[in-house]
Design a protein around this motif. Structure first.
Motif, PDB file in Angstrom:
ATOM      1  N   ILE A  33      13.539   6.737   1.546  1.00 51.57           N
ATOM      2  CA  ILE A  33      12.490   7.411   2.312  1.00 51.57           C
ATOM      3  C   ILE A  33      12.491   6.925   3.762  1.00 51.57           C
ATOM      4  O   ILE A  33      12.091   7.646   4.665  1.00 51.57           O
TER       5      ILE A  33
ATOM      6  N   ARG B   7       5.465  11.116   5.353  1.00 50.94           N
ATOM      7  CA  ARG B   7       6.444  10.155   4.830  1.00 50.94           C
ATOM      8  C   ARG B   7       5.745   8.970   4.154  1.00 50.94           C
ATOM      9  O   ARG B   7       6.205   8.470   3.131  1.00 50.94           O
TER      10      ARG B   7
ATOM     11  N   GLU C 211       4.609  10.123   0.782  1.00 48.37           N
ATOM     12  CA  GLU C 211       5.748  10.212  -0.127  1.00 48.37           C
ATOM     13  C   GLU C 211       6.150   8.832  -0.637  1.00 48.37           C
ATOM     14  O   GLU C 211       6.429   8.656  -1.823  1.00 48.37           O
TER      15      GLU C 211
ATOM     16  N   ASP D 157       3.492   7.583  -3.099  1.00 45.59           N
ATOM     17  CA  ASP D 157       3.610   8.338  -4.350  1.00 45.59           C
ATOM     18  C   ASP D 157       4.807   7.840  -5.160  1.00 45.59           C
ATOM     19  O   ASP D 157       4.727   7.716  -6.390  1.00 45.59           O
ATOM     20  N   GLU D 158       5.911   7.552  -4.474  1.00 43.08           N
ATOM     21  CA  GLU D 158       7.100   7.035  -5.157  1.00 43.08           C
ATOM     22  C   GLU D 158       6.814   5.663  -5.765  1.00 43.08           C
ATOM     23  O   GLU D 158       7.229   5.375  -6.887  1.00 43.08           O
TER      24      GLU D 158
END
Length: 126
Positions: A53, A101, A104, A107-108
């Protein structure tokens, strides 16, 4: 006299060149050590997610202003920051993309934690 002056300049350039190369090697070694330490601090899956990411977990938490991985708090802060930085209301597209970002990445991390600890994932769902 010119011969001695040329030798002095040549020796001086060699000394400066060696010092520069030594400093460059030290900086490179310190950078590698810091990267290795940062990689060891995170779990392997988490470190991989940071590389993919392009943002670390700590940076993502700072961007979204969260101290823990609470999905409701993350979503609330994400919604607010996404709306505030919308280009149609005079916000910054760059900042808005950083917010996306960061979301994300968090969340990951939540997905990794749920996958690694099924009991914790079940408690979060209830």
């Amino acid at each position: 006299m010119a011969k001695y002056l040329a030798q002095i300049i040549l020796v001086g350039a060699q000394v400066v060149g060696r010092a520069f190369m030594r400093a460059l090697r030290q900086e490179f070694a310190a950078s590698q050590a810091a990267a290795d330490a940062r990689g060891r601090a995170e779990r392997p899956q988490s470190a991989a997610a940071s590389r993919i990411i392009g943002i670390s977990l700590q940076e993502a938490q700072q961007i979204l202003n969260v101290s823990s991985l609470n999905p409701e708090e993350i979503q609330k802060n994400y919604d607010h920051l996404f709306k505030v930085n919308d280009k149609s209301v005079g916000g910054s597209f760059y900042l808005q993309s950083k917010v996306v970002r960061a979301k994300e990445r968090l969340d990951e991390e939540l997905r990794i934690q749920a996958k690694g600890d099924p009991e914790k994932g079940r408690k979060a769902e209830t």
